[in-house]
Design a protein around this motif. Structure first.
Motif, mmCIF file in Angstrom:
data_model
loop_
_atom_site.group_PDB
_atom_site.id
_atom_site.type_symbol
_atom_site.label_atom_id
_atom_site.label_comp_id
_atom_site.label_asym_id
_atom_site.label_seq_id
_atom_site.Cartn_x
_atom_site.Cartn_y
_atom_site.Cartn_z
ATOM 1 N N PRO A 268 -4.203 13.268 37.878
ATOM 2 C CA PRO A 268 -4.742 12.983 36.843
ATOM 3 C C PRO A 268 -3.352 13.818 35.806
ATOM 4 N N ASP A 269 -3.916 12.914 34.378
ATOM 5 C CA ASP A 269 -3.098 13.367 32.846
ATOM 6 C C ASP A 269 -2.033 13.302 33.239
ATOM 7 N N SER A 270 -1.236 12.131 34.649
ATOM 8 C CA SER A 270 -0.095 11.674 34.154
ATOM 9 C C SER A 270 0.066 10.556 33.126
ATOM 10 N N HIS A 271 1.556 9.817 32.933
ATOM 11 C CA HIS A 271 1.778 9.232 31.788
ATOM 12 C C HIS A 271 3.155 7.915 31.871
ATOM 13 N N ILE A 272 2.818 7.049 31.797
ATOM 14 C CA ILE A 272 3.471 5.951 31.979
ATOM 15 C C ILE A 272 3.179 4.880 31.096
ATOM 16 N N TRP A 273 5.230 4.004 31.307
ATOM 17 C CA TRP A 273 5.461 3.762 30.465
ATOM 18 C C TRP A 273 5.881 2.696 31.035
ATOM 19 N N VAL A 274 5.946 1.416 31.184
ATOM 20 C CA VAL A 274 6.379 0.513 32.229
ATOM 21 C C VAL A 274 6.801 -0.556 31.032
ATOM 22 N N HIS B 22 -7.687 -5.426 27.602
ATOM 23 C CA HIS B 22 -8.387 -6.960 27.380
ATOM 24 C C HIS B 22 -7.676 -8.399 27.030
ATOM 25 N N PRO B 23 -8.310 -9.148 27.849
ATOM 26 C CA PRO B 23 -8.418 -10.680 28.081
ATOM 27 C C PRO B 23 -7.895 -10.941 26.370
ATOM 28 N N PHE C 248 3.110 2.392 39.598
ATOM 29 C CA PHE C 248 1.219 2.173 39.238
ATOM 30 C C PHE C 248 0.127 3.035 39.698
ATOM 31 N N ASP C 249 0.569 2.564 41.359
ATOM 32 C CA ASP C 249 0.031 3.663 42.383
ATOM 33 C C ASP C 249 0.907 4.840 42.419
ATOM 34 N N GLN C 250 0.926 5.336 41.930
ATOM 35 C CA GLN C 250 1.118 7.411 41.981
ATOM 36 C C GLN C 250 0.103 7.634 40.686
ATOM 37 N N TRP C 251 0.437 6.565 39.638
ATOM 38 C CA TRP C 251 0.042 6.934 38.172
ATOM 39 C C TRP C 251 -1.030 6.966 38.556
ATOM 40 N N LYS C 252 -2.118 5.898 39.271
ATOM 41 C CA LYS C 252 -3.306 5.997 39.411
ATOM 42 C C LYS C 252 -3.785 7.254 39.846
ATOM 43 N N VAL C 253 -3.473 7.878 41.029
ATOM 44 C CA VAL C 253 -3.970 9.032 41.955
ATOM 45 C C VAL C 253 -3.533 10.048 40.820
ATOM 46 N N LEU D 271 -1.183 -6.555 33.108
ATOM 47 C CA LEU D 271 -2.038 -5.658 32.340
ATOM 48 C C LEU D 271 -3.557 -5.408 32.824
ATOM 49 N N GLU D 272 -3.725 -6.644 33.392
ATOM 50 C CA GLU D 272 -5.320 -6.217 34.174
ATOM 51 C C GLU D 272 -5.190 -5.111 35.338
ATOM 52 N N ARG D 273 -4.738 -5.141 35.967
ATOM 53 C CA ARG D 273 -4.177 -3.624 36.396
ATOM 54 C C ARG D 273 -4.880 -3.052 34.866
#
Length: 322
Positions: free
Chosen positions: A28-34, A54-55, A21-26, A48-50
């Motif tokens: 740009p234009d990268s995609h992540i599937w968790v 929506h709550p 997640f941290d790497q995806w955050k920095v 999910l809050e990261r």
């Protein structure tokens, strides 16, 4: 279990856990599937809050049994889907809820147990599709899951055909109980497919921000999923109708056989009623009965009884009653 796939714009694909997640955050234009399987509500909510989900969406996803639906939020689109963990040709299936949080650059899948379609995609084509867009992965998961349903339903068609032949040759209550059980399972499946059909109709009719229809690949994937669920709903309804026809046919055959039996018994009763009447008259213990003193009365009565029985039998046979 939490596992992730990260696809960067330069074509690199990495597989790991939530640390991506941290790497995806920095990037740009990268995609992540968790993908989260069997995680606690606290762990699910934190992750999910990261992603700024929506709550209300998180709350719906954490419910054990929630009707399938699609709902759009500012940061993502939530799809609650009824997947399968096992399914066989006798319609014994174990459903499980699968939730998709689809964002512009991320996809989060949430399920309690092993999901066959997710396992297949995660190990095969998921990386390629994730590089295109997260919604491609979500739509492919639903498409693959529908494929498992279709395969098992087509195998059930052979089982249903054999059951139909067996019912016509030697119908019995055991087969009727089996057909009734199939009808009950088909009703449950039809209800699930009805929900999914509604979801795909919404995807086809409305343009969701995170599943954009102006993207030709996304529109094509939505159409494929919609066609599969339309076919599933149609097959389920058709098999339900066939099972109903088999039940009605068995009842009709049983009623016909019962009518034949009752007709034979009615003929026998009709033949013996006048004979019983005559025997009842001459069985009365009156002292003065003229026919009792007649020398040939016994033979006359026998002749009358045989004659009446013969005439009635001839009449019934002429009418085709037996």
């Amino acid at each position: 279990m939490i596992r992730s796939i990260l696809a960067t714009p330069n074509g690199n694909i990495q597989e790991g856990d939530e640390q991506l997640f941290d790497q995806w955050k920095v990037v740009p234009d990268s995609h992540i599937w968790v993908d989260m399987q069997g995680e606690t509500n606290e762990c699910v909510q934190q992750l999910l809050e990261r992603f700024e989900c929506h709550p209300m969406a998180i709350q719906d996803a954490q419910k054990e049994r929630h009707p399938p639906k699609i709902e759009e939020f500012d940061n993502h689109t939530l799809i609650i889907y009824r997947g399968i963990s096992s399914f066989d040709a006798k319609l014994n299936f174990v459903p499980q809820q699968v939730c998709f949080f689809i964002g512009e650059r991320f996809l989060v899948t949430l399920h309690s147990g092993v999901a066959m379609s997710i396992e297949r995609l995660f190990n095969e084509h998921g990386r390629t599709l994730l590089a295109l867009s997260p919604e491609q992965v979500a739509l492919k998961i639903m498409y693959t899951s529908a494929g498992y349903y279709i395969d098992s339903l087509l195998e059930f068609e052979e089982e249903l055909s054999d059951l139909e032949d067996e019912l016509l040759d030697n119908g019995n209550d055991v087969l009727m109980r089996k057909i009734t059980a199939y009808r009950s399972r088909l009703v449950k499946m039809r209800r699930v497919f009805s929900y999914h059909k509604g979801i795909t109709q919404e995807l086809t009719a409305y343009d969701y921000n995170h599943l954009p229809r102006e993207n030709s690949e996304t529109l094509h994937a939505i159409t494929d999923v919609a066609e599969r669920f339309e076919r599933l709903y149609t097959l389920t309804q058709m098999y339900y109708d066939i099972c109903g026809d088999l039940v009605d046919g068995y009842i009709s055959i049983s009623s016909h056989q019962l009518n034949i039996t009752m007709r034979v018994l009615t003929v026998i009763t009709a033949v013996f009623v006048p004979l019983t009447f005559i025997a009842g008259i001459y069985g009365m213990n009156f002292e003065y009965m003229p026919e009792l003193g007649y020398r040939y009365g016994y033979f006359f009565v026998w002749g009358a009884m045989v004659g009446i029985a013969g005439v009635l039998i001839w009449l019934f046979r002429r009418k085709g009653w037996f």
